[in-house]
Write an enzyme that holds these catalytic residues in place. Structure first.
Site, PDB file in Angstrom:
ATOM      1  N   ASP A   9       0.890  -1.168   0.000  1.00 53.39           N
ATOM      2  CA  ASP A   9       0.000   0.000   0.000  1.00 53.39           C
ATOM      3  C   ASP A   9       0.920   1.207   0.000  1.00 53.39           C
ATOM      4  OD1 ASP A   9      -1.649   2.153   0.539  1.00 53.39           O
ATOM      5  OD2 ASP A   9      -2.268   1.472   2.529  1.00 53.39           O
ATOM      6  N   LYS A  68       2.882  11.145  -3.670  1.00 55.55           N
ATOM      7  CA  LYS A  68       1.833  10.473  -4.428  1.00 55.55           C
ATOM      8  C   LYS A  68       0.859  11.452  -5.081  1.00 55.55           C
ATOM      9  CE  LYS A  68      -1.745   6.984  -3.540  1.00 55.55           C
ATOM     10  NZ  LYS A  68      -2.143   5.974  -2.542  1.00 55.55           N
ATOM     11  N   GLU A 163      -7.181   0.633  -4.598  1.00 50.48           N
ATOM     12  CA  GLU A 163      -7.224   0.575  -3.127  1.00 50.48           C
ATOM     13  C   GLU A 163      -8.547   0.044  -2.574  1.00 50.48           C
ATOM     14  OE1 GLU A 163      -5.927   4.515  -2.143  1.00 50.48           O
ATOM     15  OE2 GLU A 163      -3.922   4.069  -2.917  1.00 50.48           O
ATOM     16  N   ASP A 186     -13.205   5.120   2.423  1.00 45.97           N
ATOM     17  CA  ASP A 186     -11.786   5.285   2.752  1.00 45.97           C
ATOM     18  C   ASP A 186     -11.455   6.766   2.918  1.00 45.97           C
ATOM     19  OD1 ASP A 186      -9.021   5.433   2.875  1.00 45.97           O
ATOM     20  OD2 ASP A 186      -8.661   4.082   1.191  1.00 45.97           O
TER      21      ASP A 186
HETATM   22  P1  ADP Z   1      -3.250   7.614   3.353  1.00 47.90           P
HETATM   23  O1  ADP Z   1      -4.037   6.498   2.766  1.00 47.90           O
HETATM   24  O2  ADP Z   1      -3.606   8.949   2.795  1.00 47.90           O
HETATM   25  O3  ADP Z   1      -1.792   7.355   3.376  1.00 47.90           O
HETATM   26  P2  ADP Z   1      -4.056   6.782   6.026  1.00 47.90           P
HETATM   27  O4  ADP Z   1      -5.199   5.918   5.706  1.00 47.90           O
HETATM   28  O5  ADP Z   1      -2.839   6.167   6.568  1.00 47.90           O
HETATM   29  O6  ADP Z   1      -3.707   7.774   4.862  1.00 47.90           O
HETATM   30  O7  ADP Z   1      -4.607   7.872   7.071  1.00 47.90           O
HETATM   31  C1  ADP Z   1      -3.786   8.883   7.580  1.00 47.90           C
HETATM   32  C2  ADP Z   1      -4.657   9.902   8.240  1.00 47.90           C
HETATM   33  O8  ADP Z   1      -5.376   9.288   9.320  1.00 47.90           O
HETATM   34  C3  ADP Z   1      -3.879  11.050   8.847  1.00 47.90           C
HETATM   35  O9  ADP Z   1      -4.519  12.276   8.531  1.00 47.90           O
HETATM   36  C4  ADP Z   1      -3.984  10.782  10.326  1.00 47.90           C
HETATM   37  O10 ADP Z   1      -3.916  11.985  11.075  1.00 47.90           O
HETATM   38  C5  ADP Z   1      -5.345  10.146  10.440  1.00 47.90           C
HETATM   39  N1  ADP Z   1      -5.530   9.382  11.666  1.00 47.90           N
HETATM   40  C6  ADP Z   1      -4.816   8.323  12.078  1.00 47.90           C
HETATM   41  N2  ADP Z   1      -5.266   7.901  13.262  1.00 47.90           N
HETATM   42  C7  ADP Z   1      -6.299   8.716  13.613  1.00 47.90           C
HETATM   43  C8  ADP Z   1      -7.176   8.808  14.749  1.00 47.90           C
HETATM   44  N3  ADP Z   1      -7.058   7.978  15.765  1.00 47.90           N
HETATM   45  N4  ADP Z   1      -8.118   9.769  14.742  1.00 47.90           N
HETATM   46  C9  ADP Z   1      -8.225  10.628  13.723  1.00 47.90           C
HETATM   47  N5  ADP Z   1      -7.432  10.597  12.651  1.00 47.90           N
HETATM   48  C10 ADP Z   1      -6.474   9.652  12.590  1.00 47.90           C
HETATM   49 MG    MG Z   2      -4.820   4.908   1.998  1.00 50.42          MG
END
Ligand code: ADP
Ligand code: MG
Length: 594
Positions: A9, A68, A163, A186
């Site tokens: 991912d 990205k 995804e 998502d």
């Molecule tokens: P991406 O797919 O864009 O790489 P992710 O699915 O890993 O992103 O999500 C990252 C986002 O999730 C960030 O903005 C992070 O701050 C948020 N995040 C992670 N844990 C929490 C939480 N417990 N509460 C709110 N937001 C969260």
């Molecule tokens: Mg993601």
């Protein structure tokens, strides 16, 4: 043992890598036991750092985030980034770092090399093959660029998987055999994606997909900063005036946001930000939910659009599967529950589901996971420009891939001996409003108007890469095969959304444009034919018939100059009717002579 195939991912904010082992998908952790790697790269004078070590470096001008967002995007169509962006030699984008320009492909290559390294460290063997996930909305250029980054990292990219498909695969893992239609919701760091997929005895089919590439956790962080600004009594841009490192502000806002996912209130703290003063502002979950109103409305609208695209009522969705780090925000879960009219399904690990799904797909290819068929869909329609400058859709939006569609085209002019094939992507009726993915000329034996026959076939492989085949069916039999390369694509992901929005916005206009173009073609065909027929056998018609033809002709001319679709269409129909008798006489005459 079979050669390992890893699933990756490659996220905007976080990335992860996994594999199927002993029949189960697992994520592989780095030396520190971490399964998520921040998608950041630091370019220092003595070398490059990736993930957490990169975040610990002092970032000024050297830390690249969210590469990205810029991958496969042309300069001028990019969105703002943490670093200045410059145009690279190929017309793409590069991040202007203190070590010189770095392209998104280079940055992604570094990230992918790190994930490959983690996998090799855990598996204690060389890894050369991978499956990588990409957003459902990624266009050809973005997919090609992602693949290129993988290959530059020494990975053979066996498959690019959308995804949401990966998330559904992780979700459906223990539900195979059942039949269900699920929505994957998502919400990541900077993007929002919703898809509706059908799971049928191990077969997955994407029914519809939609999203917003500028809606995610970062926006929530910004709202928290705004609340802090208001709560601190510092008005306007005063928070910036404190000259606190913006990275420090962002980090603290994110921490507060995470706390508010569990607690009803949290305190935003910046101790001794200027060496003397400290900042402490309480933020409540209620406050946050209130200011998140507009973000929630955008999410709701997108979900409803996807339901419409899938031709489904909310109650027909059997589960709303929540993934992405920001799906942990309670009010976001509540929104999903409202739109899909059920408790959201939070059974999947929000940060890991996509990587697990990629690993399952990798396992399927490697043969370590049982056979499951994966189907994906086209985010935008694909077609060819046809007579009158119209878009002729061959593969409609949301078609399951891989797919192959062909159609026969003909020449517009007498004696024409070549045809320009323009491959288009988009949802608009007029060719010029869509994006040109590529064009080439096919030559054939000179033929009268409408007599040449050219077959055009579009095929999209499972990676979403497009191949165009054109063939002169009657004549030379020569084939032209064009693979749509990233260089030919002049689009970005944000524009994809815009395209869909515009198609809705201009729906009526477009319909009129199509009607006009079609009527115009008909008029251009009819007028000379009528004049020729009149000259030949006009004398056999009655005065009334001749008068009606003349009036209809005038009406067509008027319609053409007025540019009025319905006027022209009506006039053409009138002329067609008025000349019926004329056409019949012509046929009779031909028979008599023959
Ligand atoms: P991406 O797919 O864009 O790489 P992710 O699915 O890993 O992103 O999500 C990252 C986002 O999730 C960030 O903005 C992070 O701050 C948020 N995040 C992670 N844990 C929490 C939480 N417990 N509460 C709110 N937001 C969260
Ligand atoms: Mg993601």
């Amino acid at each position: 043992m079979a050669e390992p195939v890893i699933g990756i991912d490659l996220g905007t904010t976080y990335s992860a890598v996994g594999i199927v082992e002993a029949g189960f998908p697992i994520l592989l952790a780095d030396e520190g036991g971490e399964r998520l790697t921040p998608s950041v790269v630091w370019f220092g004078p003595e070398g490059v750092k990736v993930g957490r070590p990169a975040l610990r470096e002092s970032p000024a001008g050297r830390l690249v985030r969210s590469a990205k967002r810029q991958i496969g995007v042309r300069f001028g169509e990019h969105i703002e980034a943490g670093l200045p962006l410059v145009r690279d030699s190929a017309g793409g984008i590069a991040f202007e770092t203190s070590e010189g320009p770095r392209t998104p492909v280079e940055v992604s290559r570094v990230l992918l090399s790190e994930l490959k390294r983690i996998a090799e460290y855990r598996l204690e063997r060389e890894v050369r093959k991978a499956v990588i996930t990409v957003p459902a909305y990624f266009n050809n250029a973005q997919r090609e660029a992602t693949k290129q980054a993988g290959e530059e990292a020494g990975l053979e990219v066996l498959r690019l998987v959308a995804e949401p498909t990966a998330a559904a695969l992780a979700y459906g893992m223990n539900k195979l055999g059942e039949s269900a239609r699920v929505a994957v919701f998502d919400l990541g760091g900077g993007t929002f994606d919703v898809s509706i997929l059908e799971l049928r005895e191990g077969v997955f089919e994407v029914l519809a997909t939609g999203g917003d590439t500028r809606l995610g956790g970062d926006d929530i962080d910004a709202l928290i900063l705004e609340l802090v600004r208001q709560g601190s009594g510092l008005v306007g841009a005063a928070l910036e005036d404190l000259e606190i490192d913006s990275d420090r502000l962002a980090r603290e806002a994110e921490r507060v946001k995470r706390e508010l996912s569990i607690e009803n209130h949290a305190v935003f703290r910046l101790p001794f930000y200027d060496g003397v003063q400290s900042l402490e502002v309480e933020v409540t979950r209620d406050d946050l939910e209130r200011v998140m109103g507009p973000l929630l409305s955008r999410m709701e609208r997108i979900c409803r659009e996807v339901l419409v695209d899938a031709a489904m009522e909310p109650e027909e969705v059997e589960a709303a599967v929540m993934v992405g780090g920001s799906s942990r925000v309670p009010v976001v879960q509540k929104l999903a529950g409202t739109v899909f009219e059920r408790e959201p399904d939070c059974s999947q690990h929000p940060d890991e589901a996509v990587a697990l799904g990629a690993s399952i797909q990798a396992g399927i290819i490697a043969g370590t996971w049982r056979e499951v068929l994966l189907l994906d869909v086209t985010p935008l329609s694909l077609g060819i420009e046809t007579l009158g400058g119209l878009m002729n859709v061959l593969i409609p939006r949301n078609t399951t891939i891989p797919c192959k569609v062909g159609e026969m085209f003909t020449n517009a002019r007498d004696g024409q001996d070549s045809m320009r094939v323009r491959v288009l992507q988009g949802e608009r009726e007029l060719a010029r409003d869509n994006w040109e993915l590529g064009k080439f000329d096919l030559s054939f034996r000179s033929a009268p108007r409408g007599k040449a026959r050219v077959g055009v076939q579009l095929s999209l492989d499972e990676n979403g890469i497009l191949e165009v085949l054109a063939r002169d069916v009657e004549g030379t039999g020569d084939d032209i095969i064009v693979r749509i390369e990233s260089a030919a694509v002049d689009v970005n992901e944000e524009a994809v959304e815009q395209m869909v929005e515009e198609s809705v916005e201009h729906a009526f206009e477009d319909m009129n444009a199509r009607i006009f173009a079609e009527a115009q073609l008909k008029a251009e065909e009819l007028l000379p034919a009528v004049r020729a027929a009149l000259a030949e056998i006009g004398s056999v018609l009655s005065k009334e018939e001749l008068e009606e033809i003349r009036l209809a002709e005038v009406a067509v001319e008027e319609g053409l100059t007025a540019g009025e679709a319905n006027l022209l269409k009506g006039a053409v129909e009138r002329l067609d009717q008025a000349t019926e008798a004329l056409a019949a006489r012509l046929v009779e005459k031909a028979i008599a002579e023959g």
